[in-house]
Design an enzyme around this catalytic site. Structure first.
Site, PDB file in Angstrom:
ATOM      1  N   HIS A 327      -1.629  -2.198  -9.744  1.00 52.06           N
ATOM      2  CA  HIS A 327      -1.423  -1.543 -10.241  1.00 52.06           C
ATOM      3  C   HIS A 327      -2.485  -1.952 -11.424  1.00 52.06           C
ATOM      4  O   HIS A 327      -3.143  -2.045 -13.045  1.00 52.06           O
ATOM      5  CB  HIS A 327      -0.130  -2.105 -11.003  1.00 52.06           C
ATOM      6  N   LYS A 418      16.629  24.339 -24.670  1.00 48.65           N
ATOM      7  CA  LYS A 418      17.983  23.465 -26.243  1.00 48.65           C
ATOM      8  C   LYS A 418      17.034  22.710 -27.281  1.00 48.65           C
ATOM      9  O   LYS A 418      17.308  22.439 -28.078  1.00 48.65           O
ATOM     10  CB  LYS A 418      18.853  22.557 -25.896  1.00 48.65           C
ATOM     11  N   MET A 419      15.786  22.852 -27.498  1.00 49.36           N
ATOM     12  CA  MET A 419      14.561  22.444 -27.903  1.00 49.36           C
ATOM     13  C   MET A 419      14.824  20.512 -28.155  1.00 49.36           C
ATOM     14  O   MET A 419      14.948  19.810 -28.463  1.00 49.36           O
ATOM     15  CB  MET A 419      15.001  22.386 -29.645  1.00 49.36           C
ATOM     16  N   LEU A 420      14.983  20.357 -26.760  1.00 49.19           N
ATOM     17  CA  LEU A 420      15.166  18.575 -26.427  1.00 49.19           C
ATOM     18  C   LEU A 420      14.127  18.549 -26.168  1.00 49.19           C
ATOM     19  O   LEU A 420      13.818  19.339 -24.128  1.00 49.19           O
ATOM     20  CB  LEU A 420      16.096  18.411 -26.018  1.00 49.19           C
ATOM     21  N   HIS A 421      13.121  17.412 -25.651  1.00 47.78           N
ATOM     22  CA  HIS A 421      12.434  17.003 -25.509  1.00 47.78           C
ATOM     23  C   HIS A 421      13.342  16.382 -23.343  1.00 47.78           C
ATOM     24  O   HIS A 421      14.205  15.098 -23.894  1.00 47.78           O
ATOM     25  CB  HIS A 421      11.705  15.931 -25.864  1.00 47.78           C
ATOM     26  N   PRO A 422      12.345  16.988 -22.630  1.00 48.35           N
ATOM     27  CA  PRO A 422      13.489  16.434 -21.243  1.00 48.35           C
ATOM     28  C   PRO A 422      13.015  14.663 -21.023  1.00 48.35           C
ATOM     29  O   PRO A 422      13.975  14.051 -20.165  1.00 48.35           O
ATOM     30  CB  PRO A 422      12.204  17.042 -20.004  1.00 48.35           C
ATOM     31  N   TYR A 445      12.370  -0.353 -21.358  1.00 47.15           N
ATOM     32  CA  TYR A 445      10.850  -0.347 -20.615  1.00 47.15           C
ATOM     33  C   TYR A 445      10.449   0.438 -20.977  1.00 47.15           C
ATOM     34  O   TYR A 445      10.535   1.103 -19.506  1.00 47.15           O
ATOM     35  CB  TYR A 445      10.052  -1.567 -20.501  1.00 47.15           C
ATOM     36  N   THR A 458      -1.938   1.398 -21.809  1.00 51.95           N
ATOM     37  CA  THR A 458      -0.439   1.630 -22.988  1.00 51.95           C
ATOM     38  C   THR A 458       0.576   0.870 -23.849  1.00 51.95           C
ATOM     39  O   THR A 458      -0.253   0.264 -24.301  1.00 51.95           O
ATOM     40  CB  THR A 458       0.624   1.593 -21.011  1.00 51.95           C
TER      41      THR A 458
END
Length: 618
Positions: A327, A418-422, A445, A458
């Protein structure tokens, strides 16, 4: 990908690097205000009041001085955080990195043309490798499309760290060496490493100026496989990379002292394009359960993983594939990108390369050199070090519980309707699940991307907000109406989305606070009280988040990491039009945590949230 390549014919992969904006330093007042807000869910009135006083004192005193010094530092660097973050988050860490830091996961090729089938791993592996090598050539020619958000180009520096890159262990701090060069920059290594049954082989991927073909790769892999399965196992030098970092650094120094040739061979592995790991196991996988195959990519045989390489391709004997990655030099989106390219190619070609693998021999195989085996000079001490490394690795690997299930009732399509962020949808489902499991808020986090900026990586997005907690409490209160629960949920959505936007645009606060702490340490000053206050760690500060989460993306890839803390959860998820695939890890030795239970509670929460939206007639 081909269309993208055509569209971006004039664009080069790294052409915008010099024009990207520098990483900004947020305002001290704003960062501290956001920090105070983030600790609220974890504090009673007295605790909060005390922390408020500590923060005010910091803002008026030492914090202001440290902030000024940070601004001075930022003037001379395009990314004031880059070196600090690399050292603090990765290179200074002494824990064994292969299980505690690396990320891994399977490619989902088994969902279309490559279902698990014994005896297919060499043929499929040669095609799989070939597609990866084609991507390497595109990268060298700078023909990999620039990632963009709308029309805004994102930083592509991490793509330089995918091939021919390796972490080198150090006594107190590791380092990273990248040998990759674009064609315009000059020579780049062209060989790759294959690990099989404790033995190490290398072979070149370029013959007569051209990439070798899948039948030629097949010949090399088959030679290695046959040799390793008809002769004794090798010593398993690779297992040393799974050891505690200082131990591995000392073992490496000793290995080099035994024979200078050992250093030459280590450098061959370090500089190789990638490591191809041939596993003997056949992990179970079905469309309803990806747990075993995901676990095996992270916790498989340590003698066939070079844990320090940025890119290990893992081949299982049932023709299933994955990757395991250090990483330190890169984040998961690089692997998602190459994996998507390979997945598309396998799908487009129905799992084949021309007539190969069904008519072996029909394609011309050039007379290329057989793989070279790297035989290290070892003694009893090194063999003992290897056994010790394997023992500690296998002990820790057996303590990891990894659960991977798909939630198939709905996915991105319905949440967007539904206009909602997944992404926010699943983050709030996790908050509700954890609250139902423990009766407490979960410090969380979520990875936010800062690639709008030069060498940006990030920022921490703290998903456990006051709004999320109020909503969770309302969901557990039978006297709360559907309408009130829905209103509180939408408030939590709004807050989460705003925070994610802030974090991605350089207005997060966790990395800023880290910078202030590191300035204090560099100046030899005492650690400010803000960082020793119990609420700092209780809310997740200092790497103490109980829920360590990340969206893997919307493309065909799964990924897993170990939990950040012993009593915590690693929680990754992959979103598709019709489903969410959830990957959860815990330590079995912690009696308080249970990955399976949390995942099932998340699924229950997802159902409840959608029911709430439907009932409220939105």
């Amino acid at each position: 990908m081909e269309n993208q390549l055509a569209k971006s014919a004039e664009e080069r992969t790294f052409q915008y690097q010099d024009s990207l904006p520098s990483l900004p330093v947020p305002s001290l007042e704003e960062s501290l205000k956001k920090y105070l807000e983030s600790v609220k869910p974890f504090a009673n009135k007295e605790e909060y009041k005390k922390t408020e006083g500590i923060v005010q004192k910091f803002q008026d005193g030492i914090g202001r001085k440290l902030h000024q010094k940070l601004l001075e530092r930022a003037k001379g660097k395009r990314n004031w955080l880059e070196e600090w973050w690399l050292n603090f988050a990765y290179l200074n860490v002494r824990l064994p990195s292969q299980l505690n830091v690396n990320f891994a996961g399977p490619g989902l090729y088994f969902e279309h043309y490559w279902p698990p089938k014994e005896g297919t791993h060499l043929e499929r592996g040669s095609i799989y490798l070939w597609h990866n090598l084609n991507y390497w050539q595109l990268l060298r020619k700078e023909k990999v499309p620039v990632d963009k958000s709308g029309n805004i180009p994102l930083d592509m520096n991490q793509f330089r760290m995918l091939f021919s890159t390796c972490r080198i262990p150090g006594i107190s701090r590791d380092s990273i060496k990248s040998y990759f060069r674009t064609e315009s920059e000059g020579h780049s290594p062209t060989h790759l490493t294959v690990l099989c049954r404790g033995r190490v082989f290398v072979f070149d991927t370029i013959q007569e100026g051209c990439l070798i073909t899948p039948p030629e790769i097949y010949r090399q892999l088959a030679y290695i496989h046959k040799k390793c399965h008809s002769e004794p196992d090798g010593p398993g030098i690779a297992a040393l990379t799974s050891e505690e970092r200082t131990q591995w650094a000392k073992a490496r120094e000793y290995l080099i002292s035994l024979d200078p040739e050992n250093l030459t061979m280590l450098e061959k592995i370090q500089s190789s394009l990638l490591v191809y790991s041939i596993e003997d196991s056949s992990p179970h996988v079905t469309p309803g359960n990806y747990s075993q195959v995901t676990a095996q990519t992270l916790t498989g045989d340590p003698t066939v993983r070079w844990g320090d390489k940025s890119y290990n391709l893992v081949s299982f004997s049932n023709g299933v594939f994955g990757s395991s990655c250090d990483h330190a030099p890169l984040d998961g989106m690089v692997i998602v990108n190459i994996n998507h390219y390979v997945d598309q190619k396998i799908f487009e070609n129905e799992g084949r390369w021309k007539s190969f693998p069904y008519f072996q021999g029909s394609e011309k195989v050039r007379d290329i050199s057989l793989p070279e085996e790297l035989v290290f000079t070892v003694d009893d001490k090194i063999l003992n070090d290897i056994n010790q490394a394997k023992a500690q690795y296998l002990k820790q690997a057996s303590d990891l519980q990894i659960v991977v299930y798909p939630f198939t009732s709905f996915g991105k399509k319905l949440t967007k309707k539904k206009m909602l962020h997944p992404d926010t949808f699943i983050q709030l489902a996790l908050q509700l699940a954890y609250y139902r499991l423990t009766g407490c808020p979960g410090s969380c986090y979520e990875t936010a991307m800062t690639r709008y900026f030069y060498h940006g990586r990030t920022e921490t997005m703290r998903s456990c907000t006051v709004e999320a907690l109020r909503w969770c409490q309302s969901m557990q209160d039978p006297s709360t109406s559907f309408l009130e629960q829905q209103q509180k949920m939408l408030q939590a959505f709004t807050k989460h989305n705003k925070m994610m936007k802030d974090c991605s645009s350089g207005k997060g606060f966790d990395r800023h606070l880290l910078g202030l702490l590191l300035i204090a340490k560099e100046e030899g000053l005492p650690v400010p009280e803000l960082f020793t206050d119990p609420l700092f760690s209780k809310s997740g500060g200092g790497g103490n988040f109980v829920l360590s989460t990340s969206l893997i993306g919307y493309l065909n890839m799964l990924g897993v990491v170990a939990p950040m803390v012993h009593n915590g959860y690693g929680f990754f998820y992959h979103i598709r039009d019709d489903r969410f695939v959830v990957i959860c890890s815990t330590w079995k030795s912690c009696p308080e945590t249970d990955a399976e239970k949390l995942v099932l509670l998340v699924f229950h929460a997802l159902h409840d949230m959608m029911q709430l939206m439907n009932t409220a007639h939105l």
